[in-house]
Design a protein around this motif. Sequence first.
Motif, PDB file in Angstrom:
ATOM      1  N   SER A 184       0.762  -1.349  -0.148  1.00  0.00           N
ATOM      2  CA  SER A 184      -0.161   0.044   0.187  1.00  0.00           C
ATOM      3  C   SER A 184       0.936   1.313   0.032  1.00  0.00           C
ATOM      4  O   SER A 184       0.373   2.283  -0.610  1.00  0.00           O
ATOM      5  N   ALA A 188       0.538   3.831  -2.784  1.00  0.00           N
ATOM      6  CA  ALA A 188       0.146   5.298  -2.396  1.00  0.00           C
ATOM      7  C   ALA A 188       1.067   6.177  -2.989  1.00  0.00           C
ATOM      8  O   ALA A 188       0.716   7.160  -3.353  1.00  0.00           O
ATOM      9  N   LEU A 195      -2.638   7.938   2.731  1.00  0.00           N
ATOM     10  CA  LEU A 195      -2.493   6.598   3.445  1.00  0.00           C
ATOM     11  C   LEU A 195      -2.370   6.656   5.001  1.00  0.00           C
ATOM     12  O   LEU A 195      -1.911   7.337   5.390  1.00  0.00           O
TER      13      LEU A 195
END
Length: 226
Positions: A184, A188, A195
Amino acid sequence: MHGARRQSLERNGVDAGEIGTMSQPVDGTVHFVRCTRLFFIQCHTSVTAAKGCFLSLILNTVVFSHGQESGPWGGKITAMAAVARDLNLRVESVDYRGMVDPGPRVEKLVQVGCALEGPLVLVGSSMGGHVAAAAAARLAPRALFLLAPAFYMHGYEEHTPQDVAAPTAIVHGWHDEVVPVENSIRWAREHKATLHVLDSGHRLEDQIGLICVLLRAFLAALMGAA
């Protein structure tokens, strides 16, 4: 945060102030904000206005996509749907049970989404996060709110959705044993998404309250509410 450490961060253009429930506006650079249990990065300029306020958007329906091991009305979705309803938004939760592969799930989400009154916000958890992002190019949602999305999974990196133009917020757990948090962080960074990294695992069940706070702030900001 106090003293030399704060001064050092602020000299480098990093906002070292503490936050409560609302994301602080940014200026296009990456901001790192740390509070008791939350590591926060926000760098998506498309959800901020010139004077540091969130861009006002009109929303209608929040569409939820559950993960592979859950159902359409599990604990997280039920709690988040209550937040959306409290903001006078419609909610829809797609039932993907019995669908193992993400491809058919994406097609079902597109079919359901096209029949709903928009503008839409897509919310997805784990595989549901991948599905929501994959459907974004065809549904053109106002925004995405994703929980531990299954991005850059080993052996399937090339299937990670990249054609996502809508402002996106991701919530992930530091201790995720299924989808590494680094996935992630990478997505991001590449897509200038917001995030939130929490002290939790993949299911994030112990952080439902905070997730609801983050979702409420996200939706209210999109709607131009305080």
